[in-house]
Design a protein around this motif. Structure first.
Motif, PDB file in Angstrom:
ATOM      1  N   UNK A  88       0.489  -1.204   0.151  1.00 52.53           N
ATOM      2  CA  UNK A  88      -0.032  -0.235   0.189  1.00 52.53           C
ATOM      3  C   UNK A  88       0.900   1.110   0.282  1.00 52.53           C
ATOM      4  N   UNK A  89       1.431   1.186   1.087  1.00 55.43           N
ATOM      5  CA  UNK A  89       2.855   2.624   1.293  1.00 55.43           C
ATOM      6  C   UNK A  89       3.597   2.256   0.170  1.00 55.43           C
ATOM      7  N   UNK A  90       4.508   1.637  -0.655  1.00 57.28           N
ATOM      8  CA  UNK A  90       5.067   1.265  -1.435  1.00 57.28           C
ATOM      9  C   UNK A  90       6.624   2.066  -0.756  1.00 57.28           C
ATOM     10  N   UNK A  91       6.438   1.609   0.702  1.00 54.06           N
ATOM     11  CA  UNK A  91       7.732   2.271   1.161  1.00 54.06           C
ATOM     12  C   UNK A  91       8.104   0.633   1.923  1.00 54.06           C
ATOM     13  N   UNK A  92       9.562   0.773   2.327  1.00 51.45           N
ATOM     14  CA  UNK A  92       9.932  -0.953   2.851  1.00 51.45           C
ATOM     15  C   UNK A  92      10.008  -0.896   4.152  1.00 51.45           C
ATOM     16  N   UNK A  93       9.851  -1.406   5.398  1.00 50.21           N
ATOM     17  CA  UNK A  93       9.548  -1.897   6.873  1.00 50.21           C
ATOM     18  C   UNK A  93      10.500  -1.272   7.619  1.00 50.21           C
ATOM     19  N   UNK A  94      10.370  -0.777   8.417  1.00 50.70           N
ATOM     20  CA  UNK A  94      11.276  -0.648   9.356  1.00 50.70           C
ATOM     21  C   UNK A  94      11.025  -0.709  10.615  1.00 50.70           C
ATOM     22  N   UNK A  95      11.720  -0.475  11.451  1.00 51.56           N
ATOM     23  CA  UNK A  95      11.539  -0.722  13.231  1.00 51.56           C
ATOM     24  C   UNK A  95      11.476   0.492  13.743  1.00 51.56           C
ATOM     25  N   UNK A  96      10.583   1.087  14.133  1.00 50.14           N
ATOM     26  CA  UNK A  96      10.831   2.000  15.273  1.00 50.14           C
ATOM     27  C   UNK A  96      10.564   1.358  16.681  1.00 50.14           C
ATOM     28  N   UNK A 149       2.075   2.543  10.027  1.00 50.89           N
ATOM     29  CA  UNK A 149       2.662   1.508  11.049  1.00 50.89           C
ATOM     30  C   UNK A 149       1.576   0.253  11.957  1.00 50.89           C
ATOM     31  N   UNK A 150       2.834  -0.424  12.536  1.00 51.03           N
ATOM     32  CA  UNK A 150       2.009  -1.684  13.230  1.00 51.03           C
ATOM     33  C   UNK A 150       2.815  -1.752  13.467  1.00 51.03           C
ATOM     34  N   UNK A 151       1.993  -2.778  15.336  1.00 53.06           N
ATOM     35  CA  UNK A 151       2.425  -3.664  16.159  1.00 53.06           C
ATOM     36  C   UNK A 151       1.887  -4.535  16.593  1.00 53.06           C
ATOM     37  N   UNK A 152       3.048  -6.027  16.361  1.00 51.77           N
ATOM     38  CA  UNK A 152       2.526  -6.708  16.606  1.00 51.77           C
ATOM     39  C   UNK A 152       2.088  -7.403  18.125  1.00 51.77           C
ATOM     40  N   UNK A 153       1.571  -7.140  19.107  1.00 56.06           N
ATOM     41  CA  UNK A 153       1.170  -7.167  20.258  1.00 56.06           C
ATOM     42  C   UNK A 153       0.876  -8.677  20.730  1.00 56.06           C
ATOM     43  N   UNK A 154       1.474  -8.663  22.046  1.00 50.23           N
ATOM     44  CA  UNK A 154       1.156 -10.616  22.167  1.00 50.23           C
ATOM     45  C   UNK A 154      -0.378 -10.310  22.315  1.00 50.23           C
ATOM     46  N   UNK A 205      -1.848  -4.239  16.627  1.00 51.77           N
ATOM     47  CA  UNK A 205      -2.029  -2.885  16.636  1.00 51.77           C
ATOM     48  C   UNK A 205      -1.875  -2.134  15.204  1.00 51.77           C
ATOM     49  N   UNK A 206      -3.685  -1.747  14.761  1.00 52.64           N
ATOM     50  CA  UNK A 206      -2.480  -0.858  13.514  1.00 52.64           C
ATOM     51  C   UNK A 206      -2.510   0.943  13.796  1.00 52.64           C
ATOM     52  N   UNK A 262     -10.755  -4.146   4.785  1.00 48.61           N
ATOM     53  CA  UNK A 262      -8.974  -3.186   5.795  1.00 48.61           C
ATOM     54  C   UNK A 262      -8.232  -2.695   4.624  1.00 48.61           C
ATOM     55  N   UNK A 263      -8.202  -2.948   3.619  1.00 49.25           N
ATOM     56  CA  UNK A 263      -7.270  -1.723   2.418  1.00 49.25           C
ATOM     57  C   UNK A 263      -7.432  -1.032   2.311  1.00 49.25           C
ATOM     58  N   UNK A 264      -8.680  -0.731   2.162  1.00 47.74           N
ATOM     59  CA  UNK A 264      -8.926   1.071   1.869  1.00 47.74           C
ATOM     60  C   UNK A 264      -9.379   1.996   2.682  1.00 47.74           C
ATOM     61  N   UNK A 265      -9.289   1.111   4.237  1.00 47.30           N
ATOM     62  CA  UNK A 265      -9.238   2.206   5.831  1.00 47.30           C
ATOM     63  C   UNK A 265      -7.179   2.326   5.663  1.00 47.30           C
ATOM     64  N   UNK A 266      -6.516   1.289   5.279  1.00 53.76           N
ATOM     65  CA  UNK A 266      -5.247   1.683   5.526  1.00 53.76           C
ATOM     66  C   UNK A 266      -5.368   2.654   3.569  1.00 53.76           C
ATOM     67  N   UNK A 267      -5.476   2.398   3.313  1.00 51.85           N
ATOM     68  CA  UNK A 267      -5.283   3.062   1.269  1.00 51.85           C
ATOM     69  C   UNK A 267      -5.504   4.646   1.982  1.00 51.85           C
ATOM     70  N   UNK A 268      -6.509   5.003   2.972  1.00 53.74           N
ATOM     71  CA  UNK A 268      -7.041   5.920   2.925  1.00 53.74           C
ATOM     72  C   UNK A 268      -6.583   6.981   4.131  1.00 53.74           C
ATOM     73  N   UNK A 269      -5.967   6.794   5.218  1.00 52.96           N
ATOM     74  CA  UNK A 269      -5.099   6.863   6.300  1.00 52.96           C
ATOM     75  C   UNK A 269      -3.343   7.270   5.410  1.00 52.96           C
TER      76      UNK A 269
END
Length: 140
Positions: A34-42, A67-72, A76-77, A115-122
């Protein structure tokens, strides 16, 4: 917040439980597409792109464009606002929300076509500079 470096693949390999790891792999591919960008850790957040925000109060900082976070407990998106996406979220499938966070316990149970259009809108909202309240400048 700034990118902290490190291997996204190694980070995802350590995610538990296993369904959250599977979801992290799927979300990484989806947000990258969706973003056309590489993932990075924050830190413990997987971000795509970078932007700077400034509120009228003077509060400012940097954050990922998507961004998202894979929490236990759940993945989280990070959204602009869950209120703006209320109609789509009603069709998404099992999830919970906070003010700007979408929590998904099992990505296999939600509709990725919703989900995809939500993320595209964000992404579009962020790249357009936000809602006028905060100034957002996308870097790169």
């Amino acid at each position: 917040m700034k990118p902290t470096g490190g291997s996204v693949a190694a980070f995802i390999a350590d995610v538990t439980p296993a369904p959250r790891r599977r979801d992290a792999e799927t979300l990484t591919a989806l947000l990258q597409e969706i973003s056309g960008r590489e993932p990075e850790l924050w830190g413990s957040i997987i971000g795509f792109g970078s932007c700077h925000y400034r509120y009228p109060t003077g509060t400012e900082g940097d954050m990922p464009v998507l961004a998202f976070a894979p929490r236990k407990a759940a993945s989280t998106l990070y959204l602009d606002s869950t209120e703006r996406h209320g109609d789509a979220l009603a069709r998404l499938g099992p999830h919970t929300v906070g003010k700007g966070c979408l929590y998904i316990k099992d990505l296999a149970k939600v509709d990725l076509d919703v989900l995809r259009p939500i993320l595209e809108d964000v992404l579009s909202w962020t790249e357009a500079g936000g809602d006028g309240y905060a100034q957002i400048t996308v870097e790169g």
